[in-house]
Design a protein around this motif. Sequence first.
Motif, PDB file in Angstrom:
ATOM      1  N   LYS A 269       8.872   5.874   7.856  1.00  0.00           N
ATOM      2  CA  LYS A 269       8.276   4.578   7.520  1.00  0.00           C
ATOM      3  C   LYS A 269       7.234   4.708   6.408  1.00  0.00           C
ATOM      4  O   LYS A 269       6.972   3.744   5.691  1.00  0.00           O
ATOM      5  CB  LYS A 269       7.649   3.941   8.756  1.00  0.00           C
ATOM      6  CG  LYS A 269       8.689   3.450   9.762  1.00  0.00           C
ATOM      7  CD  LYS A 269       8.055   2.624  10.857  1.00  0.00           C
ATOM      8  CE  LYS A 269       9.134   2.050  11.773  1.00  0.00           C
ATOM      9  NZ  LYS A 269       8.544   1.209  12.841  1.00  0.00           N
ATOM     10  N   LEU A 270       6.631   5.902   6.270  1.00  0.00           N
ATOM     11  CA  LEU A 270       5.661   6.101   5.201  1.00  0.00           C
ATOM     12  C   LEU A 270       6.307   5.918   3.827  1.00  0.00           C
ATOM     13  O   LEU A 270       5.679   5.400   2.902  1.00  0.00           O
ATOM     14  CB  LEU A 270       5.050   7.507   5.297  1.00  0.00           C
ATOM     15  CG  LEU A 270       4.069   7.748   6.443  1.00  0.00           C
ATOM     16  CD1 LEU A 270       3.638   9.207   6.463  1.00  0.00           C
ATOM     17  CD2 LEU A 270       2.851   6.840   6.312  1.00  0.00           C
TER      18      LEU A 270
ATOM     19  N   LYS B  75       6.696  -0.244  -0.864  1.00  0.00           N
ATOM     20  CA  LYS B  75       6.206  -1.620  -0.902  1.00  0.00           C
ATOM     21  C   LYS B  75       4.874  -1.709  -1.636  1.00  0.00           C
ATOM     22  O   LYS B  75       4.621  -2.681  -2.362  1.00  0.00           O
ATOM     23  CB  LYS B  75       6.068  -2.166   0.520  1.00  0.00           C
ATOM     24  CG  LYS B  75       7.404  -2.402   1.205  1.00  0.00           C
ATOM     25  CD  LYS B  75       7.206  -2.931   2.620  1.00  0.00           C
ATOM     26  CE  LYS B  75       8.554  -3.182   3.283  1.00  0.00           C
ATOM     27  NZ  LYS B  75       8.387  -3.682   4.672  1.00  0.00           N
ATOM     28  N   ILE B  76       4.022  -0.703  -1.456  1.00  0.00           N
ATOM     29  CA  ILE B  76       2.740  -0.690  -2.169  1.00  0.00           C
ATOM     30  C   ILE B  76       2.978  -0.613  -3.674  1.00  0.00           C
ATOM     31  O   ILE B  76       2.342  -1.327  -4.461  1.00  0.00           O
ATOM     32  CB  ILE B  76       1.874   0.501  -1.695  1.00  0.00           C
ATOM     33  CG1 ILE B  76       1.416   0.276  -0.253  1.00  0.00           C
ATOM     34  CG2 ILE B  76       0.656   0.683  -2.603  1.00  0.00           C
ATOM     35  CD1 ILE B  76       0.707   1.463   0.356  1.00  0.00           C
TER      36      ILE B  76
ATOM     37  N   ARG C  97       3.934  -5.737  -9.494  1.00  0.00           N
ATOM     38  CA  ARG C  97       3.883  -7.193  -9.699  1.00  0.00           C
ATOM     39  C   ARG C  97       2.494  -7.617 -10.167  1.00  0.00           C
ATOM     40  O   ARG C  97       2.360  -8.491 -11.030  1.00  0.00           O
ATOM     41  CB  ARG C  97       4.251  -7.914  -8.398  1.00  0.00           C
ATOM     42  CG  ARG C  97       5.739  -7.819  -8.048  1.00  0.00           C
ATOM     43  CD  ARG C  97       6.106  -8.809  -6.952  1.00  0.00           C
ATOM     44  NE  ARG C  97       5.409  -8.522  -5.712  1.00  0.00           N
ATOM     45  CZ  ARG C  97       5.900  -7.763  -4.740  1.00  0.00           C
ATOM     46  NH1 ARG C  97       7.090  -7.200  -4.890  1.00  0.00           N
ATOM     47  NH2 ARG C  97       5.217  -7.551  -3.625  1.00  0.00           N
ATOM     48  N   GLU C  98       1.450  -6.989  -9.594  1.00  0.00           N
ATOM     49  CA  GLU C  98       0.082  -7.325  -9.999  1.00  0.00           C
ATOM     50  C   GLU C  98      -0.167  -6.947 -11.458  1.00  0.00           C
ATOM     51  O   GLU C  98      -0.817  -7.696 -12.205  1.00  0.00           O
ATOM     52  CB  GLU C  98      -0.919  -6.606  -9.085  1.00  0.00           C
ATOM     53  CG  GLU C  98      -0.956  -7.171  -7.670  1.00  0.00           C
ATOM     54  CD  GLU C  98      -1.838  -6.353  -6.740  1.00  0.00           C
ATOM     55  OE1 GLU C  98      -2.252  -5.234  -7.154  1.00  0.00           O
ATOM     56  OE2 GLU C  98      -2.091  -6.806  -5.609  1.00  0.00           O
TER      57      GLU C  98
END
Length: 235
Positions: free
Chosen positions: A209-210, A216-217, A223-224
Amino acid sequence: MKIAVWSSWINSVVSGEVNIGIEVIKHLKSEGHEILVLSQMKSPSKGFLPEEIPCVFLSQKKYPLFSFETLKANYRFRKEIKKFNPDVILYIGVFWFFILRWFLFGLKNKAKTIVWEHGNFHFLVGKRHFLKIYARKTAAAKADRLVVLTHLDKQFYESNCYCKNTPIVISNFVRDEFLKNISAQKKVTERKKQILFAGRMANVKQVDKLINIWHKINQKRSRERERGMGTAFNR
């Protein structure tokens, strides 16, 4: 102060729960407390428990929960507690507190009980889910103090259980020598962004999951950055 510490498998080298427990035992010993460690069974490996700390293994072999060997080991636990006469009994893990507390019934010893839970409130491994849920509810209601790993777990206990006292949050920690080894590796410590995982590579740890979390991060940061560049261009 005399403190008896219960751990199901104190000299196992693969258990994070045991490693944390041993560090707690060493610290209590350094503070001048008299310590007796009681362990369910002997592991093939020595582990990290210092030799100067007395440890009683209640059995010399692995045994199932519902067995005659369990009864013998649990009655020996009662015998050792009666002989040591502790001021405090620290149980590492809620499950055995749920079982062993019945074997102390009727003793004159009025030791305070602390239960240190190292599992997530909602995470149940293996079978006997009902027993594990009931064990957590029992620990919250009967122990003089319940220690949990996170503030979220504290909220879960307070929302789902009757708590004799407010649970205390003590997060997991690492040994000093580990930190010294990390700081000695300049290539690691000089990195601006790091993700560290401390634990064994096993399915139960959900290490995979990491990777998804980091992905996702990265997507969010991309996007930012794109929005920031677009705003600068429009200006």
